[in-house]
Design a protein around this motif. Structure first.
Motif, PDB file in Angstrom:
ATOM      1  N   PRO A 171       0.832  -1.084   0.475  1.00 60.92           N
ATOM      2  CA  PRO A 171      -0.027  -0.099   0.001  1.00 60.92           C
ATOM      3  C   PRO A 171       0.680   1.090   0.062  1.00 60.92           C
ATOM      4  O   PRO A 171       0.553   1.703  -1.036  1.00 60.92           O
ATOM      5  CB  PRO A 171      -1.013  -0.387   1.377  1.00 60.92           C
ATOM      6  N   GLN A 172       1.934   1.256   0.413  1.00 60.73           N
ATOM      7  CA  GLN A 172       3.059   2.559   0.731  1.00 60.73           C
ATOM      8  C   GLN A 172       3.380   2.636  -0.977  1.00 60.73           C
ATOM      9  O   GLN A 172       2.954   3.399  -0.377  1.00 60.73           O
ATOM     10  CB  GLN A 172       3.713   2.366   2.123  1.00 60.73           C
ATOM     11  N   LEU A 173       4.033   1.975  -1.305  1.00 58.50           N
ATOM     12  CA  LEU A 173       4.406   1.688  -2.558  1.00 58.50           C
ATOM     13  C   LEU A 173       3.964   2.180  -4.215  1.00 58.50           C
ATOM     14  O   LEU A 173       3.841   2.850  -4.494  1.00 58.50           O
ATOM     15  CB  LEU A 173       4.876   0.737  -2.391  1.00 58.50           C
ATOM     16  N   ARG A 174       2.377   2.023  -3.528  1.00 57.52           N
ATOM     17  CA  ARG A 174       1.005   1.956  -4.998  1.00 57.52           C
ATOM     18  C   ARG A 174       1.305   3.693  -4.530  1.00 57.52           C
ATOM     19  O   ARG A 174       0.760   4.218  -5.092  1.00 57.52           O
ATOM     20  CB  ARG A 174       0.028   1.371  -4.463  1.00 57.52           C
ATOM     21  N   ALA A 175       1.282   4.118  -2.823  1.00 59.60           N
ATOM     22  CA  ALA A 175       0.451   5.661  -2.390  1.00 59.60           C
ATOM     23  C   ALA A 175       2.247   6.316  -3.575  1.00 59.60           C
ATOM     24  O   ALA A 175       1.603   7.171  -4.410  1.00 59.60           O
ATOM     25  CB  ALA A 175       0.300   6.132  -1.429  1.00 59.60           C
ATOM     26  N   VAL A 176       3.335   6.074  -3.151  1.00 58.24           N
ATOM     27  CA  VAL A 176       3.853   6.540  -4.156  1.00 58.24           C
ATOM     28  C   VAL A 176       3.838   6.723  -5.539  1.00 58.24           C
ATOM     29  O   VAL A 176       4.473   7.902  -6.350  1.00 58.24           O
ATOM     30  CB  VAL A 176       5.759   6.212  -3.740  1.00 58.24           C
ATOM     31  N   CYS A 177       4.166   5.850  -5.894  1.00 60.79           N
ATOM     32  CA  CYS A 177       4.174   5.139  -7.695  1.00 60.79           C
ATOM     33  C   CYS A 177       2.975   5.955  -8.010  1.00 60.79           C
ATOM     34  O   CYS A 177       3.057   6.618  -8.785  1.00 60.79           O
ATOM     35  CB  CYS A 177       4.298   4.068  -7.858  1.00 60.79           C
ATOM     36  N   ALA A 178       1.827   5.964  -7.040  1.00 63.43           N
ATOM     37  CA  ALA A 178       0.595   6.801  -7.995  1.00 63.43           C
ATOM     38  C   ALA A 178       0.665   8.366  -7.717  1.00 63.43           C
ATOM     39  O   ALA A 178      -0.044   9.741  -8.935  1.00 63.43           O
ATOM     40  CB  ALA A 178      -0.416   6.570  -6.944  1.00 63.43           C
ATOM     41  N   LEU A 179       1.361   8.970  -7.037  1.00 60.08           N
ATOM     42  CA  LEU A 179       1.705  10.374  -6.576  1.00 60.08           C
ATOM     43  C   LEU A 179       2.659  10.710  -8.260  1.00 60.08           C
ATOM     44  O   LEU A 179       2.833  11.690  -9.110  1.00 60.08           O
ATOM     45  CB  LEU A 179       2.401  10.725  -5.516  1.00 60.08           C
ATOM     46  N   LEU A 180       3.740   9.893  -8.401  1.00 59.55           N
ATOM     47  CA  LEU A 180       4.749  10.202  -9.563  1.00 59.55           C
ATOM     48  C   LEU A 180       4.294   9.968 -10.675  1.00 59.55           C
ATOM     49  O   LEU A 180       4.150  10.725 -12.249  1.00 59.55           O
ATOM     50  CB  LEU A 180       5.891   9.381  -8.789  1.00 59.55           C
TER      51      LEU A 180
END
Length: 276
Positions: A171-180
Motif C-alpha cells: 500500500p505505501q509503495l502504491r501511494a508513492v507510485c501513484a504520486l509519480l
C-alpha cells in the motif's frame, strides 16, 4: 489502462492464470487462438483484458503499443516487440496511431523459453518478417511457412530489453507510485515522498527492491521513459516531453532515451527507427 485488482497478481513474471485466484475484476475474454494479423488502432484505442491458449508476439510498426498485466506494463516503439506467453491475461493500449501486428504461436512452440512477458529488440530483418507474416494470415503457402521458420529463428536471438514498468502491491509503495504517475516530473526525493505517504525512505527503498525488483531511481526512470514514449507518439515536441517527464534539459533526456531505445526522440517514434 485496464483495471486489475491489486490482490489478483500471482508473481512477478506477469502471468495471469485462468479460472484460478488472480483474475482481473470483471469479465475476461478467453480467445483460445492468438490471432496472427495486422490491424490499425486509432490513437488511444484499447483492446480489453483477455487471454489466449497460444503465445503471442505484439509489434507496432507505427506508433507505440503497451501491454498491461496484473504485474505491470510493457511498452514498445517500432523497434521493439512484446512477448506475451500463453495464458497471460493482458490488455493492449495504443499510443498515437498504431499499425499493430500480432503473431500467434502454439503453446508448444516457445522459441524464447520465457515464462512471462518481455520486450524484445526488433532488428530490420525481424521487422520485415513480422510484417510479411501478418500481411495475409490465410496464406498457407510453403513460402509463408519458410517465413515463419526464419521468424522463429530471429526471435530466439532477439535480446530482451528492460522496458517493464512493474505495478506495486504494498500500500505505501502504491501511494508513492501513484504520486509519480500523476506527475512524472516530480523531483522530490524518496524521503520527501515518504513523508507524504507516512513511510520512511528506508522502508520504501526496501519495498522497491523486494516488491518491484528495482531501485527507486530505476523505477522512476522507467516511468519517465514510458511517459515520454506516449507523449512523443502523441506528437509532443521533444523539449516539452523532456520538461514534462522531469529531465533537467532536452539534451539529458535525449541521451537517456537514446540509451534505452537505440534512437533519438523525434527521429522515428512513430515509424521504424533503426535497431539499437
Amino acid at each position: 489502462m485496464p483495471h486489475f485488482r491489486q490482490d489478483d497478481r500471482n508473481d512477478r513474471n506477469g502471468r495471469g492464470e485462468r479460472d484460478e485466484p488472480g483474475r482481473p475484476a470483471g469479465h475476461v475474454r478467453h480467445q483460445p487462438q492468438a490471432p496472427t494479423r495486422a490491424q490499425h488502432l486509432a490513437p488511444g484505442a484499447a483492446i480489453d483484458a483477455h487471454h489466449h491458449d497460444d503465445h503471442q508476439i505484439v509489434h507496432a510498426s507505427r506508433g507505440v503499443v503497451g501491454v498491461t498485466t496484473r504485474a505491470g506494463t510493457w511498452i514498445a516503439p517500432a523497434n521493439r516487440a512484446i512477448w506475451v506467453p500463453a495464458g497471460t491475461v493482458h490488455a493492449h493500449q495504443a499510443h498515437g496511431a498504431v499499425e499493430l501486428h500480432t503473431v500467434g504461436l502454439p503453446a508448444r512452440a516457445n522459441p524464447l523459453g520465457l515464462p512471462g512477458p518481455a520486450v524484445l529488440s526488433v532488428a530490420p530483418l525481424l521487422r520485415e518478417l513480422i510484417l510479411a507474416y501478418t500481411r495475409d494470415p490465410e496464406d498457407g503457402s510453403p513460402e509463408r511457412a519458410r517465413v515463419r521458420a526464419v521468424l522463429l529463428d530471429q526471435l530466439r536471438v532477439s535480446p530482451q530489453q528492460p522496458l517493464h514498468l512493474p505495478t506495486p502491491t504494498a500500500p505505501q509503495l502504491r501511494a508513492v507510485c501513484a504520486l509519480l504517475r500523476t506527475d512524472p516530473a516530480d523531483t522530490r526525493t524518496l524521503a520527501a515522498l515518504g513523508r507524504e505517504v507516512g513511510a520512511s525512505d528506508r522502508t520504501l527503498s526496501r519495498l522497491f527492491r523486494s516488491d518491484l525488483g528495482m531501485t527507486f531511481p530505476q523505477w522512476r526512470t522507467q516511468l519517465r521513459l514510458h511517459h515520454a514514449l506516449v507523449l512523443l507518439a502523441e506528437g509532443t515536441p521533444v523539449t516539452a516531453v523532456a520538461h514534462r517527464c522531469g529531465w533537467s534539459s532536452a539534451s539529458a533526456f535525449i541521451e537517456v532515451f537514446r540509451r534505452a531505445f537505440g534512437y533519438t526522440p523525434g527521429s522515428g517514434a512513430g515509424g521504424a527507427p533503426g535497431p539499437r
